[in-house]
Design an enzyme around this catalytic site. Sequence first.
Site, PDB file in Angstrom:
ATOM      1  N   ILE A 145      71.506  65.853  84.346  1.00  0.00           N
ATOM      2  CA  ILE A 145      72.762  65.152  84.370  1.00  0.00           C
ATOM      3  C   ILE A 145      74.224  65.785  85.104  1.00  0.00           C
ATOM      4  O   ILE A 145      74.990  65.128  85.197  1.00  0.00           O
ATOM      5  CB  ILE A 145      73.417  65.195  82.837  1.00  0.00           C
ATOM      6  CG1 ILE A 145      73.545  66.530  82.392  1.00  0.00           C
ATOM      7  CG2 ILE A 145      72.816  64.009  81.978  1.00  0.00           C
ATOM      8  CD1 ILE A 145      74.274  66.546  80.964  1.00  0.00           C
ATOM      9  N   HIS A 171      61.515  74.556  83.174  1.00  0.00           N
ATOM     10  CA  HIS A 171      61.732  73.133  83.970  1.00  0.00           C
ATOM     11  C   HIS A 171      61.548  73.697  85.177  1.00  0.00           C
ATOM     12  O   HIS A 171      61.823  74.794  85.613  1.00  0.00           O
ATOM     13  CB  HIS A 171      63.104  72.638  83.378  1.00  0.00           C
ATOM     14  CG  HIS A 171      64.431  73.430  83.648  1.00  0.00           C
ATOM     15  ND1 HIS A 171      64.549  74.353  82.541  1.00  0.00           N
ATOM     16  CD2 HIS A 171      65.031  73.847  84.648  1.00  0.00           C
ATOM     17  CE1 HIS A 171      65.530  74.976  83.031  1.00  0.00           C
ATOM     18  NE2 HIS A 171      65.967  74.683  83.993  1.00  0.00           N
ATOM     19  N   PHE A 172      61.117  72.486  86.044  1.00  0.00           N
ATOM     20  CA  PHE A 172      61.220  72.633  87.462  1.00  0.00           C
ATOM     21  C   PHE A 172      62.249  71.630  87.905  1.00  0.00           C
ATOM     22  O   PHE A 172      62.367  70.295  87.454  1.00  0.00           O
ATOM     23  CB  PHE A 172      59.642  72.277  88.095  1.00  0.00           C
ATOM     24  CG  PHE A 172      58.624  73.212  87.525  1.00  0.00           C
ATOM     25  CD1 PHE A 172      58.408  74.192  88.810  1.00  0.00           C
ATOM     26  CD2 PHE A 172      57.967  73.235  86.574  1.00  0.00           C
ATOM     27  CE1 PHE A 172      57.313  75.257  88.572  1.00  0.00           C
ATOM     28  CE2 PHE A 172      57.106  74.267  86.214  1.00  0.00           C
ATOM     29  CZ  PHE A 172      56.768  75.212  87.261  1.00  0.00           C
ATOM     30  N   HIS A 173      62.915  72.164  88.858  1.00  0.00           N
ATOM     31  CA  HIS A 173      63.967  71.065  89.586  1.00  0.00           C
ATOM     32  C   HIS A 173      63.151  70.513  90.579  1.00  0.00           C
ATOM     33  O   HIS A 173      62.558  71.234  91.510  1.00  0.00           O
ATOM     34  CB  HIS A 173      65.065  72.001  90.120  1.00  0.00           C
ATOM     35  CG  HIS A 173      65.910  72.721  88.902  1.00  0.00           C
ATOM     36  ND1 HIS A 173      67.082  72.232  88.662  1.00  0.00           N
ATOM     37  CD2 HIS A 173      65.617  73.943  88.407  1.00  0.00           C
ATOM     38  CE1 HIS A 173      67.657  73.198  87.836  1.00  0.00           C
ATOM     39  NE2 HIS A 173      66.774  74.045  87.649  1.00  0.00           N
ATOM     40  N   GLN A 192      68.825  80.823  85.081  1.00  0.00           N
ATOM     41  CA  GLN A 192      68.458  80.042  83.908  1.00  0.00           C
ATOM     42  C   GLN A 192      69.562  79.835  82.947  1.00  0.00           C
ATOM     43  O   GLN A 192      70.292  80.679  82.585  1.00  0.00           O
ATOM     44  CB  GLN A 192      67.084  80.464  83.363  1.00  0.00           C
ATOM     45  CG  GLN A 192      66.732  79.273  82.602  1.00  0.00           C
ATOM     46  CD  GLN A 192      65.166  79.789  82.109  1.00  0.00           C
ATOM     47  OE1 GLN A 192      64.794  81.020  82.180  1.00  0.00           O
ATOM     48  NE2 GLN A 192      64.635  78.958  80.983  1.00  0.00           N
TER      49      GLN A 192
HETATM   50  P1  AMP Z   1      68.730  76.256  84.957  1.00  0.00           P
HETATM   51  O1  AMP Z   1      70.004  76.681  85.330  1.00  0.00           O
HETATM   52  O2  AMP Z   1      67.566  76.316  85.988  1.00  0.00           O
HETATM   53  O3  AMP Z   1      68.275  76.609  83.743  1.00  0.00           O
HETATM   54  O4  AMP Z   1      68.720  74.556  84.954  1.00  0.00           O
HETATM   55  C1  AMP Z   1      69.217  73.888  83.791  1.00  0.00           C
HETATM   56  C2  AMP Z   1      69.563  72.542  84.399  1.00  0.00           C
HETATM   57  O5  AMP Z   1      69.628  71.428  83.239  1.00  0.00           O
HETATM   58  C3  AMP Z   1      70.869  72.306  85.314  1.00  0.00           C
HETATM   59  O6  AMP Z   1      70.485  71.887  86.488  1.00  0.00           O
HETATM   60  C4  AMP Z   1      71.708  71.305  84.289  1.00  0.00           C
HETATM   61  O7  AMP Z   1      72.498  70.365  85.313  1.00  0.00           O
HETATM   62  C5  AMP Z   1      70.772  70.498  83.629  1.00  0.00           C
HETATM   63  N1  AMP Z   1      70.938  70.081  82.253  1.00  0.00           N
HETATM   64  C6  AMP Z   1      71.688  70.642  81.404  1.00  0.00           C
HETATM   65  N2  AMP Z   1      72.024  69.932  80.291  1.00  0.00           N
HETATM   66  C7  AMP Z   1      71.296  68.683  80.702  1.00  0.00           C
HETATM   67  C8  AMP Z   1      70.953  67.647  79.680  1.00  0.00           C
HETATM   68  N3  AMP Z   1      71.395  67.189  78.654  1.00  0.00           N
HETATM   69  N4  AMP Z   1      70.263  66.690  80.310  1.00  0.00           N
HETATM   70  C9  AMP Z   1      69.772  66.681  81.650  1.00  0.00           C
HETATM   71  N5  AMP Z   1      70.002  67.739  82.386  1.00  0.00           N
HETATM   72  C10 AMP Z   1      70.626  68.755  82.041  1.00  0.00           C
END
Ligand code: AMP
Length: 141
Positions: A34, A102-104, A96
């Site tokens: 998002i 999760h994988f980006h 994180q």
């Molecule tokens: P990380 O910092 O690797 O844990 O990445 C978490 C990711 O989740 C970030 O890129 C956020 O933008 C994304 N994120 C957080 N909340 C949501 C949500 N409700 N739906 C989709 N993505 C999210």
Amino acid sequence: MKYDAENVFAKIIRDEAPAHRVYEDDSTLAFMDIMPQVDGHTLVIPKCPAVDIFDVPAEMLTRTIAVTQRVAVAVRSAFSADGVMVAQLSGAAAGQTVFHLHFHVLPRHAGIDFRLHAKDVAPEAVLAEHAERIRQALPAD
Ligand code: AMP
């Protein structure tokens, strides 16, 4: 760290929080980030409770990375990307912020930089359109 079943990705898996889903099967889910760092920024997660790369059974990791590859193929095609970046952050010190593995998947274009990590929420209509583009581009099973 102990897995928190109330984290937002766990809620998305249970359909208690909204998401623009692009792919789902019994063990994995892919949906739009998002706060995308580039247009088309997608996340791929296992459905099992796993905090990070250190906390997931190898079989689930294998399934998740296979789906990540499929999503990368779709993202590359849907966004006519020059390249695709796949990133995985394990631990707060690594950046994180959501403690469900999760994988980006980020389409990259030469000369176009990232936006800031987890900062600006994209409009719903934009995310919906990007999700549809990726769904259309997913390779057949
Ligand atoms: P990380 O910092 O690797 O844990 O990445 C978490 C990711 O989740 C970030 O890129 C956020 O933008 C994304 N994120 C957080 N909340 C949501 C949500 N409700 N739906 C989709 N993505 C999210």
